[in-house]
Design a protein around this motif. Sequence first.
Motif, mmCIF file in Angstrom:
data_model
loop_
_atom_site.group_PDB
_atom_site.id
_atom_site.type_symbol
_atom_site.label_atom_id
_atom_site.label_comp_id
_atom_site.label_asym_id
_atom_site.label_seq_id
_atom_site.Cartn_x
_atom_site.Cartn_y
_atom_site.Cartn_z
ATOM 1 N N GLU A 49 0.740 -1.117 -0.001
ATOM 2 C CA GLU A 49 0.060 -0.166 -0.017
ATOM 3 C C GLU A 49 0.922 1.234 -0.041
ATOM 4 O OE1 GLU A 49 -2.829 -0.089 3.140
ATOM 5 O OE2 GLU A 49 -3.586 -2.003 2.824
ATOM 6 N N LEU A 50 1.965 1.311 0.989
ATOM 7 C CA LEU A 50 2.783 2.536 0.889
ATOM 8 C C LEU A 50 3.654 2.592 -0.443
ATOM 9 C CD1 LEU A 50 4.156 2.031 4.732
ATOM 10 C CD2 LEU A 50 2.543 4.084 3.552
ATOM 11 N N LYS A 51 4.017 1.734 -0.915
ATOM 12 C CA LYS A 51 4.647 1.798 -2.275
ATOM 13 C C LYS A 51 3.673 2.207 -3.158
ATOM 14 C CE LYS A 51 7.077 -1.015 -5.891
ATOM 15 N NZ LYS A 51 7.070 -2.297 -6.554
ATOM 16 N N SER A 52 2.414 1.752 -3.269
ATOM 17 C CA SER A 52 1.367 2.495 -4.357
ATOM 18 C C SER A 52 1.218 3.836 -4.196
ATOM 19 C CB SER A 52 0.320 1.462 -4.148
ATOM 20 O OG SER A 52 -0.599 2.040 -5.051
ATOM 21 N N GLN A 53 1.198 4.195 -2.656
ATOM 22 C CA GLN A 53 1.010 5.415 -2.254
ATOM 23 C C GLN A 53 2.090 6.391 -2.824
ATOM 24 O OE1 GLN A 53 0.168 5.749 1.729
ATOM 25 N NE2 GLN A 53 -2.011 5.080 1.536
ATOM 26 N N ALA A 54 3.263 5.938 -2.406
ATOM 27 C CA ALA A 54 4.551 6.647 -2.954
ATOM 28 C C ALA A 54 4.742 6.797 -4.491
ATOM 29 C CB ALA A 54 5.950 5.979 -2.475
ATOM 30 N N GLU A 55 4.273 5.793 -5.198
ATOM 31 C CA GLU A 55 4.153 6.224 -6.459
ATOM 32 C C GLU A 55 3.307 7.270 -7.069
ATOM 33 O OE1 GLU A 55 3.481 1.937 -7.690
ATOM 34 O OE2 GLU A 55 5.753 1.335 -7.828
ATOM 35 N N GLU A 56 2.190 7.072 -6.415
ATOM 36 C CA GLU A 56 1.114 8.134 -6.949
ATOM 37 C C GLU A 56 1.548 9.395 -6.356
ATOM 38 O OE1 GLU A 56 -2.181 9.767 -8.194
ATOM 39 O OE2 GLU A 56 -1.525 7.688 -8.871
ATOM 40 N N MET A 57 2.071 9.618 -5.247
ATOM 41 C CA MET A 57 2.725 10.886 -5.083
ATOM 42 C C MET A 57 3.653 11.369 -5.803
ATOM 43 S SD MET A 57 2.463 10.993 -0.925
ATOM 44 C CE MET A 57 1.961 12.441 -0.717
ATOM 45 N N ALA A 58 4.902 10.277 -6.282
ATOM 46 C CA ALA A 58 5.783 10.722 -6.921
ATOM 47 C C ALA A 58 5.306 10.946 -8.477
ATOM 48 C CB ALA A 58 6.714 9.336 -7.304
ATOM 49 N N SER A 59 4.344 10.317 -8.963
ATOM 50 C CA SER A 59 3.765 10.753 -10.242
ATOM 51 C C SER A 59 3.198 12.168 -10.162
ATOM 52 C CB SER A 59 2.583 9.760 -10.579
ATOM 53 O OG SER A 59 1.919 10.092 -11.864
ATOM 54 N N GLN A 60 2.490 12.526 -9.080
ATOM 55 C CA GLN A 60 1.666 13.768 -9.042
ATOM 56 C C GLN A 60 2.825 14.763 -8.925
ATOM 57 O OE1 GLN A 60 -0.712 13.585 -5.464
ATOM 58 N NE2 GLN A 60 -2.408 12.455 -6.725
ATOM 59 N N THR A 61 3.942 14.546 -8.346
ATOM 60 C CA THR A 61 4.836 15.523 -8.004
ATOM 61 C C THR A 61 5.585 15.781 -9.282
ATOM 62 O OG1 THR A 61 5.173 14.888 -5.909
ATOM 63 C CG2 THR A 61 7.271 16.219 -6.787
ATOM 64 N N ARG A 62 5.915 14.740 -9.897
ATOM 65 C CA ARG A 62 6.369 14.665 -11.451
ATOM 66 C C ARG A 62 5.534 15.666 -12.335
ATOM 67 N NH1 ARG A 62 8.994 9.997 -11.712
ATOM 68 N NH2 ARG A 62 7.014 8.867 -11.790
ATOM 69 N N SER A 63 4.405 15.352 -12.359
ATOM 70 C CA SER A 63 3.806 16.336 -13.056
ATOM 71 C C SER A 63 3.480 17.877 -13.017
ATOM 72 C CB SER A 63 2.178 15.785 -12.888
ATOM 73 O OG SER A 63 1.967 14.373 -13.308
ATOM 74 N N GLN A 64 3.377 17.836 -11.454
ATOM 75 C CA GLN A 64 3.653 19.317 -10.899
ATOM 76 C C GLN A 64 4.814 20.124 -11.395
ATOM 77 O OE1 GLN A 64 3.038 18.950 -6.698
ATOM 78 N NE2 GLN A 64 0.560 18.960 -6.917
ATOM 79 N N ILE A 65 6.153 19.473 -11.321
ATOM 80 C CA ILE A 65 7.391 19.713 -11.700
ATOM 81 C C ILE A 65 7.244 19.952 -13.396
ATOM 82 C CG2 ILE A 65 9.839 19.338 -12.023
ATOM 83 C CD1 ILE A 65 9.447 17.804 -9.120
ATOM 84 N N GLU A 66 6.876 18.989 -14.075
ATOM 85 C CA GLU A 66 6.847 19.361 -15.464
ATOM 86 C C GLU A 66 5.949 20.480 -15.752
ATOM 87 O OE1 GLU A 66 5.116 15.654 -16.840
ATOM 88 O OE2 GLU A 66 7.333 14.596 -16.744
ATOM 89 N N ALA A 67 4.921 20.628 -15.009
ATOM 90 C CA ALA A 67 4.087 21.769 -15.267
ATOM 91 C C ALA A 67 4.909 23.140 -15.082
ATOM 92 C CB ALA A 67 2.814 21.806 -14.767
ATOM 93 N N ALA A 68 5.503 22.900 -13.805
ATOM 94 C CA ALA A 68 6.296 24.327 -13.473
ATOM 95 C C ALA A 68 7.221 24.636 -14.264
ATOM 96 C CB ALA A 68 6.890 24.132 -12.121
ATOM 97 N N LEU A 69 8.150 23.537 -14.991
ATOM 98 C CA LEU A 69 9.265 23.933 -16.047
ATOM 99 C C LEU A 69 8.458 24.321 -17.174
ATOM 100 C CD1 LEU A 69 11.355 20.524 -15.399
ATOM 101 C CD2 LEU A 69 11.854 22.910 -15.008
#
Length: 126
Positions: A49-69
């Motif tokens: 479960e934690l791995k899944s949550q971490a992957e989801e948060m990492a994906s969201q963070t990556r999307s936010q960083i890409e949008a900011a870039l």
Amino acid sequence: MAARESGGEFGAFLAGFLTGALVGAVVALLFAPRSGEETRRLLQERGIELKSQAEEMASQTRSQIEAALLEARRRAEEAAAEARRQAEEMRKWLEESRAQMEQMLAQARGAPSAPAGGSPTEGPSA
């Protein structure tokens, strides 16, 4: 720069959140009155479960960083275009000023000396 600071704060929050969740889950499972096999199974499930949550948060963070870039790149391109436009205006103004100065010098060299107290628009006296 604010996006970079915000991203850093979010990254720290994410690391703290995941660390706290992991430690809390392990402590809760270790102190719960269960058999070793059941505890191991629950630890494995929680890990998944934690791995899944971490992957989801990492994906969201990556999307936010890409949008900011993308936004930063867009702003940089706009600023560069504006700088080029202003540089071109300055170049034209300098060329016009140079041409006017050359014309004034040519008139001053070819004209008889100007009367004393002449206006500055009449050109310099020879």
